[in-house]
Motif scaffolding. Structure first.
Motif, PDB file in Angstrom:
ATOM      1  N   UNK A   1       0.831  -1.197   0.000  1.00 55.33           N
ATOM      2  CA  UNK A   1       0.000   0.000   0.000  1.00 55.33           C
ATOM      3  C   UNK A   1       0.866   1.247   0.000  1.00 55.33           C
ATOM      4  N   UNK A   2       1.923   1.231   0.802  1.00 58.30           N
ATOM      5  CA  UNK A   2       2.823   2.372   0.940  1.00 58.30           C
ATOM      6  C   UNK A   2       4.254   1.859   0.849  1.00 58.30           C
ATOM      7  N   UNK A   3       5.043   2.462  -0.005  1.00 56.98           N
ATOM      8  CA  UNK A   3       6.429   2.017  -0.149  1.00 56.98           C
ATOM      9  C   UNK A   3       7.310   3.174  -0.589  1.00 56.98           C
ATOM     10  N   UNK A   4       8.595   2.903  -0.717  1.00 55.89           N
ATOM     11  CA  UNK A   4       9.587   3.933  -1.023  1.00 55.89           C
ATOM     12  C   UNK A   4      10.029   3.819  -2.470  1.00 55.89           C
ATOM     13  N   UNK A   5      10.254   4.970  -3.095  1.00 59.13           N
ATOM     14  CA  UNK A   5      10.741   4.989  -4.476  1.00 59.13           C
ATOM     15  C   UNK A   5      11.159   6.388  -4.851  1.00 59.13           C
ATOM     16  N   UNK A   6      11.838   6.518  -5.979  1.00 56.67           N
ATOM     17  CA  UNK A   6      12.291   7.829  -6.430  1.00 56.67           C
ATOM     18  C   UNK A   6      11.141   8.608  -7.066  1.00 56.67           C
ATOM     19  N   UNK A   7      11.098   9.897  -6.787  1.00 63.66           N
ATOM     20  CA  UNK A   7      10.125  10.783  -7.422  1.00 63.66           C
ATOM     21  C   UNK A   7      10.328  10.694  -8.942  1.00 63.66           C
ATOM     22  N   UNK A   8       9.268  10.457  -9.726  1.00 62.38           N
ATOM     23  CA  UNK A   8       9.431  10.241 -11.170  1.00 62.38           C
ATOM     24  C   UNK A   8      10.075  11.393 -11.923  1.00 62.38           C
ATOM     25  N   UNK A   9       9.906  12.616 -11.436  1.00 62.72           N
ATOM     26  CA  UNK A   9      10.488  13.778 -12.119  1.00 62.72           C
ATOM     27  C   UNK A   9      11.751  14.261 -11.435  1.00 62.72           C
ATOM     28  N   UNK A  10      11.731  14.382 -10.114  1.00 63.31           N
ATOM     29  CA  UNK A  10      12.867  14.925  -9.383  1.00 63.31           C
ATOM     30  C   UNK A  10      13.958  13.897  -9.142  1.00 63.31           C
ATOM     31  N   UNK A  11      13.599  12.628  -9.136  1.00 63.33           N
ATOM     32  CA  UNK A  11      14.574  11.576  -8.883  1.00 63.33           C
ATOM     33  C   UNK A  11      15.015  11.490  -7.437  1.00 63.33           C
ATOM     34  N   UNK A  12      14.284  12.121  -6.526  1.00 66.91           N
ATOM     35  CA  UNK A  12      14.653  12.132  -5.114  1.00 66.91           C
ATOM     36  C   UNK A  12      13.876  11.054  -4.357  1.00 66.91           C
ATOM     37  N   UNK A  13      14.455  10.480  -3.291  1.00 60.64           N
ATOM     38  CA  UNK A  13      13.759   9.442  -2.531  1.00 60.64           C
ATOM     39  C   UNK A  13      12.456   9.974  -1.934  1.00 60.64           C
ATOM     40  N   UNK A  14      11.392   9.214  -2.082  1.00 59.29           N
ATOM     41  CA  UNK A  14      10.077   9.616  -1.598  1.00 59.29           C
ATOM     42  C   UNK A  14       9.316   8.376  -1.137  1.00 59.29           C
ATOM     43  N   UNK A  15       8.193   8.625  -0.475  1.00 56.69           N
ATOM     44  CA  UNK A  15       7.232   7.578  -0.170  1.00 56.69           C
ATOM     45  C   UNK A  15       6.043   7.761  -1.103  1.00 56.69           C
ATOM     46  N   UNK A  16       5.364   6.661  -1.438  1.00 55.20           N
ATOM     47  CA  UNK A  16       4.200   6.809  -2.310  1.00 55.20           C
ATOM     48  C   UNK A  16       3.154   5.744  -2.023  1.00 55.20           C
ATOM     49  N   UNK A  17       1.905   6.115  -2.278  1.00 54.24           N
ATOM     50  CA  UNK A  17       0.795   5.171  -2.223  1.00 54.24           C
ATOM     51  C   UNK A  17       0.693   4.461  -3.558  1.00 54.24           C
ATOM     52  N   UNK A  18       0.594   3.146  -3.526  1.00 57.71           N
ATOM     53  CA  UNK A  18       0.535   2.414  -4.792  1.00 57.71           C
ATOM     54  C   UNK A  18      -0.759   2.757  -5.522  1.00 57.71           C
ATOM     55  N   UNK A  19      -0.664   3.123  -6.815  1.00 55.86           N
ATOM     56  CA  UNK A  19      -1.843   3.631  -7.531  1.00 55.86           C
ATOM     57  C   UNK A  19      -2.668   2.576  -8.257  1.00 55.86           C
ATOM     58  N   UNK A  20      -2.369   1.283  -8.072  1.00 59.20           N
ATOM     59  CA  UNK A  20      -2.940   0.266  -8.957  1.00 59.20           C
ATOM     60  C   UNK A  20      -4.468   0.181  -8.916  1.00 59.20           C
TER      61      UNK A  20
END
Length: 214
Positions: free
Chosen positions: A152-171
């Protein structure tokens, strides 16, 4: 689902629509967003805004509510420093997921010293609705729901900035939004109005987990 150009149109129109509306529980999740383009690459724009939150991990349920009320009365600059440990800065983003062809909610969370919070601390902040993760399993890098294919919630790079972020899975967000749109029924919207309505419904879906009124 949205195409990349539709996402851009919807986001820009959302910013314009709510730029001058009065704050209210209904409009606050939709206000305060700014549109940003990539410095050198077209088609990588995103929305962002900054919000302030509190951490409740050291309190019980009754104490959390009392502390939240006291903190909300101390939001101006002259008193914010009185509770530095409770002051958390959240940078929120709405970006386009090329994989799922829908918006995705990304964010970072830092304390008053600029240090990023661990996930175990993040889930105990006012960013999320109470009991949003009751059935979730917490690890260092993700929040998993049993029997779900993706966290549900995991870590990944911001698609534009390339900086580490957390995100809600959009599936699953597209299906939820489409169901809400069907409930609205047919309307005589322009193309832009329809796209804005779609992203408004998407924000409503995200708001079932994320407290976007902070």
């Amino acid at each position: 689902m949205l195409t990349r150009p539709q996402f851009d149109i919807a986001c820009r129109a959302l910013v314009g629509k709510y730029a001058y509306t009065a704050p209210s529980p209904a409009t606050t999740p939709l206000k305060g967003w700014s549109w940003h383009e990539h410095a050198s690459i077209n088609g990588l724009g995103y929305l962002s805004r900054r919000t302030i939150h509190t951490r409740f991990s050291c309190f019980g349920t009754d104490d959390e509510e009392l502390y939240r009320e006291e903190y909300e009365e101390q939001q101006d600059e002259s008193t914010a420093t009185a509770v530095p440990d409770a002051t958390l800065v959240c940078q929120q983003y709405i970006v386009y997921s090329a994989t799922y062809q829908v918006p995705a909610f990304y964010f970072t969370m830092h304390d008053c010293n600029g240090s990023p919070l661990a996930l175990a601390d993040i889930v105990n902040t006012s960013l999320f609705r109470p009991s949003a993760f009751d059935s979730a399993e917490l690890t260092t890098f993700a929040l998993n729901i049993p029997d779900r294919m993706f966290p549900l919630l995991s870590q990944g790079d911001h698609p534009t900035l390339g900086t580490p972020s957390w995100y809600l899975h959009p599936c699953e967000s597209a299906g939820a939004v489409d169901e809400l749109m069907r409930e609205l029924g047919e309307a005589e919207w322009t193309t832009e109005e329809g796209l804005v309505r779609w992203i408004e419904m998407w924000i409503m879906v995200v708001s079932t987990v994320v407290e976007l009124c902070e």
